[in-house]
Design an enzyme around this catalytic site. Structure first.
Site, mmCIF file in Angstrom:
data_model
loop_
_atom_site.group_PDB
_atom_site.id
_atom_site.type_symbol
_atom_site.label_atom_id
_atom_site.label_comp_id
_atom_site.label_asym_id
_atom_site.label_seq_id
_atom_site.Cartn_x
_atom_site.Cartn_y
_atom_site.Cartn_z
ATOM 1 N N MET A 176 -9.217 10.174 -0.157
ATOM 2 C CA MET A 176 -10.048 9.270 0.631
ATOM 3 C C MET A 176 -9.529 7.854 0.419
ATOM 4 S SD MET A 176 -14.145 8.513 0.152
ATOM 5 C CE MET A 176 -14.080 8.355 -1.627
ATOM 6 N N ASP B 224 -2.911 -7.045 1.470
ATOM 7 C CA ASP B 224 -1.916 -5.984 1.340
ATOM 8 C C ASP B 224 -0.990 -6.267 0.154
ATOM 9 O OD1 ASP B 224 0.135 -4.439 3.970
ATOM 10 O OD2 ASP B 224 -1.063 -3.587 2.351
ATOM 11 N N TRP C 23 -7.373 5.148 12.020
ATOM 12 C CA TRP C 23 -7.506 4.211 10.909
ATOM 13 C C TRP C 23 -8.831 3.472 10.932
ATOM 14 C CZ3 TRP C 23 -1.881 1.888 10.271
ATOM 15 C CH2 TRP C 23 -1.039 2.913 9.803
ATOM 16 N N TRP D 3 -2.354 10.027 0.206
ATOM 17 C CA TRP D 3 -2.599 9.424 1.512
ATOM 18 C C TRP D 3 -1.751 10.088 2.601
ATOM 19 C CZ3 TRP D 3 0.688 6.389 4.750
ATOM 20 C CH2 TRP D 3 0.024 5.718 5.790
ATOM 21 N N ASP E 188 -10.255 3.830 2.745
ATOM 22 C CA ASP E 188 -11.204 2.800 3.187
ATOM 23 C C ASP E 188 -12.558 3.344 3.638
ATOM 24 O OD1 ASP E 188 -8.779 0.787 5.097
ATOM 25 O OD2 ASP E 188 -8.675 1.699 3.111
#
Lengths: 653, 172
Positions: A140, A350, A201, A166, A142
């Site tokens: 998992m 980021d 996303w 991911w 965001d």
């Protein structure tokens, strides 16, 4: 799949890239008319292509602004060309094993012992939490589209249905009546359209006054372009909102012309303006300047990119998961505005995987936001959490008139262990967010009050004297699921006598709980076994500054949390404001492999992941400790055992 | 009379493009590698792959990931061979552990790193490829001596992983 790889032994190579090309001599040919047609046709195509390229520019205003003098100093040009001599050896000369990994590594291994730890199933299965949100298995990341709707709290999340790493991202979905007891529902959205086939996303929910729900989200398209899309519930009278429909007009937004197709994502919840339009923000970057665009829509059918930028900060890099909302000492609906209303700008960077926020003022007419203190602008100042906490998102809970924050907590162990145990990542406990009216310059976060409903039996310890250099065991049952509320008082004489420190204390650069000074560290040892071979200290560290002022830090020390060598061993934390007359206060929620700490009522928060191998199950204990050299400390605390939230699949009664 | 001139113009433009493009990308390799911790290793890895002459930076990252994957595949074969030669128990234990961790590189670290480069969410490649490098280092350390029987393989994997991670980092 993998092509046969060139041998690793040294090979003499001629680089084709530098080979001189043969001169361009054309053979004589008798088919001149066809050649002519071909030549003209290609040229026309070229010209048409250029024209199309320029004419799809839909946002000349914004990109012109972006290239203007305001941002010019921050948009760095390319460096000069310099060629590097080419060696002919294919396999490079190795530098040795223990030289360590690259400076940008976020992994800190203990000493030179780089062995992977032999995790067994007992240790790994202990790591699963009892009352934090996590799916049954797999990866998992965001939090997405959190909202309250018709009696249910909805939570969506980035999810990999296929692995504990991911990838292949789709939207998971769960509901709860109280933000604690979650019930898994079927996946809300999968990657089934050309515009999100490479990933569904992150995105946010906007609940309209008439009860419609607009879910804006980013899709990674069949050409890996990041596009914004709209989805809504198939059936608004289904309170569980199980089925979702993707808007037939998707995608609704492509990147502005000056933005790379891979730097445009995570639309926010929309706010309603005084002009009767909805606005939302999308983060991006231009070179190394993080930026946020704003779009406007009346009906969620057609959209307009507003000129200018909501905000930009040079050097911060890509702005992911932008969040933008009004704050006061109470929760505020996202659309609230007016003189004296402060707005929070929040970004996920980021570059360093941290979430930053700043408090400032929103000018709706100019569509700009300005920080109160530019020196702690968003991305260079305050963080929500000084441990592991990323991609966070708030929503306004109309049910209880509060603003609630979700945050993604990734693992701090090896992917190998994650694959072994079959899952990776947690969500933080939902936190309320308000403005700290006492300082005016930061937010306060606190676990939602529903967390208290998990409290079972408790033990109270009143005015325990912890002398300098001592450890005091606390007699609770096993301490793997506990809620600790504690207050500390430093001995006044020691405070007065303490010398002025010659430097600021920085948790992450310190020696953790074993680095002693006159006034600290002191606090609690959680997930510690009886002989303290594994321990996770959560502590205050007080230093005296000029004029007798005191500066306090709150830290969580992971360095001795586990004898395993393939887990993070960092010290997290920050300075925390302590006002006149305040005692030092802590709340610590321990839930197996996660430790969430809130200092001074939530002025500073630290979330850490820990993976003990021995201080697990019945062997996990709690201790008070005081490793200061001079000051004694008096501690009063209450410790509750916490129930499980029994998070499970939804099944109709 | 116009046609030969037009044709010459188009041909000249084509030639110009063919000449410039690989030079432009060769400069990209130089530019990319000079920012890397190990410049020589970077150039050697990237230039070994024919795609690199026309690659953009994310593709250079993909090339590094593919290099790590190919090397892992070759290394797994080498490990199998060595295990088949009845090594002593300490070596056998180290080899078995390396077999598992190289398998993990291929199944769990390479796929998300590829996805990370192609889809533009580079932070995952930064982490996963750095962990591939660590995996190789841990494998080497497991043999205890100065140089394991698969030393070259481990060093190469470590370099490829660090390169891929650094390229991803430069794209953030």
């Amino acid at each position: 799949m993998a092509e046969p790889y060139p041998s690793r032994s040294p090979v003499d190579q001629e680089d084709p890239g530098y080979a001189p090309l043969a001169g361009g001599e054309e053979p004589r040919d008798h088919r001149r008319p066809i050649r002519a047609i071909l030549a003209v046709g290609l040229s026309v195509l070229l010209v048409v292509g250029i024209v199309i390229g320029f004419s799809t520019d839909t946002s000349p205003d914004v990109c012109a602004e972006v290239n203007s003098a305001r941002l010019e100093p921050f948009l760095l040009g390319g460096a000069g060309q310099r060629s590097v001599p080419v060696k002919t050896v294919v396999r490079p000369v190795p530098r040795g094993v223990n030289e360590g990994v690259s400076a940008k590594s976020n992994r800190v291994f203990a000493g030179a012992n780089l062995r992977g730890f032999p995790w067994n199933n007992s240790m790994l299965s202990w790591q699963r939490t009892a009352y934090h949100f996590q799916p049954e298995k797999n990866w998992m990341n965001d939090p997405n589209g959190p909202m309250y709707y018709k009696g249910w709290y909805h939570f969506f999340y980035q999810y990999n249905p296929d692995a504990a790493v991911w990838g292949n991202i789709v939207w998971g979905h769960a509901v709860s009546e109280d933000l604690i007891h979650w019930l898994y529902l079927p996946l809300a959205m999968v990657a089934d359209q050309w515009y999100d086939i490479n990933g569904v996303w992150s995105g946010s929910a906007t609940v309209l006054p008439d009860g419609q729900v607009m879910m804006l989200y980013t899709g990674s398209s069949n050409e890996s372009q990041q596009l914004q899309n709209l989805a809504y519930p198939a059936n608004l009278s289904d309170p569980l909102l199980i089925d979702w429909v993707k808007h037939p007009g998707n995608p609704i937004l492509a990147p502005p012309q000056c933005i790379d197709k891979l730097d445009f994502r995570d639309p926010t919840t929309a706010w309603y303006t005084s002009g009767g339009k909805w606005r939302f923000a999308v983060g991006a970057k231009i070179n190394k300047t993080g930026v946020s665009f704003v779009y406007e829509t009346e009906d969620f059918k057609s959209y307009k990119l507003l000129p200018g930028l909501l905000h930009a900060v040079p050097g911060t890099g890509m702005w992911e998961c932008v969040d933008f909302f009004p704050v006061s000492d109470d929760g505020l609906d996202t659309s609230v505005n007016g003189p004296g209303v402060k707005h929070v700008m929040k970004v996920s960077l980021d570059d360093d995987r941290h979430d930053y926020y700043a408090i400032g003022t929103y000018n709706e007419e100019a569509n700009t936001w300005v920080p109160d203190s530019p020196e702690i602008d968003v991305g260079i100042g305050i963080r929500y959490d000084y441990g592991i906490f990323y991609a966070s998102k708030t929503f306004y809970d109309q049910n209880k008139s509060r603003r609630i924050l979700w945050g993604w907590i990734t693992e701090s162990d090896s992917e190998y262990a994650d694959v072994q145990k079959g899952w990776a990542s947690l969500q933080a406990l939902p936190r309320t967010i308000v403005l700290d009216t006492k300082t005016g310059s930061n937010l306060l976060q606190w676990p939602v009050e529903e967390v208290d409903s998990l409290r079972l039996s408790s033990k109270e310890f009143d005015s325990v004297e912890v002398e300098a250099g001592t450890v005091v065991p606390l007699d609770v049952e096993t301490a793997t699921q506990v809620d600790i509320v504690a207050e500390f008082e430093l001995d006044k004489q020691a405070l007065e006598a303490a010398p002025e420190a010659d430097a600021d204390y920085v948790c992450s650069a310190s020696g953790g709980a074993s680095q002693r000074s006159a006034l600290g560290p002191f606090g609690l040892l959680v997930l510690a076994d009886d002989d303290l071979s594994e321990q996770t200290p959560v502590y205050f560290y007080v230093v005296k500054g000029p004029n007798g002022t005191l500066k306090t830090s709150i830290c969580t020390d992971q360095s001795r949390s586990s004898v395993a060598t393939d887990v993070h061993k960092q010290v997290y934390g920050s300075f925390v404001p302590v006002l006149e007359g305040e005692k030092l206060s802590l709340r610590i929620l321990v839930d197996h492999s996660i430790v969430e700490t809130f200092a001074q009522g939530g002025r500073s928060c630290i979330t850490a992941r820990v993976y003990p191998t021995k201080a697990i199950y019945g062997a996990a204990r709690v201790f008070l400790f005081n490793n200061a050299t001079e000051a004694n400390v008096k501690a009063s605390l209450k410790i509750w055992q916490m129930n499980s939230a029994f998070i499970r699949p939804y099944s109709p009664q | 009379m116009k046609t030969p001139m037009l044709f010459t113009l188009v041909s000249f433009t084509q030639l110009l493009l063919i000449t410039i493009l690989p030079l432009a990308s060769a400069d990209l390799i130089d530019d990319t590698c000079k920012k890397m911790p190990d410049v020589d290793s970077c150039i050697a890895i990237l230039r070994s792959d024919p795609r690199s002459s026309t690659a953009d930076t994310p593709t250079l990252g993909l090339i590094s990931v593919d290099t790590a994957d190919s090397n892992a595949e070759v290394t797994l074969d080498e490990i199998k061979d060595l295990l088949g030669k009845s090594p002593d128990s300490k070596t056998k234990q180290a080899l078995t552990s390396c077999e598992a961790s190289y398998g993990n590189i291929r199944s769990s670290l390479v796929p998300p790193s590829r996805e990370s480069f192609t889809k533009g969410d580079y932070k995952f490649a930064v982490q996963y490829m750095n962990d591939a490098a660590n995996t190789a280092a841990v494998c080497e350390a497991g043999f205890g001596g100065p140089k394991s029987p698969i030393y070259d393989a481990n060093m190469f994997e470590r370099n490829a992983g660090l390169l891929a991670s650094a390229i991803a980092s430069s794209l953030l």
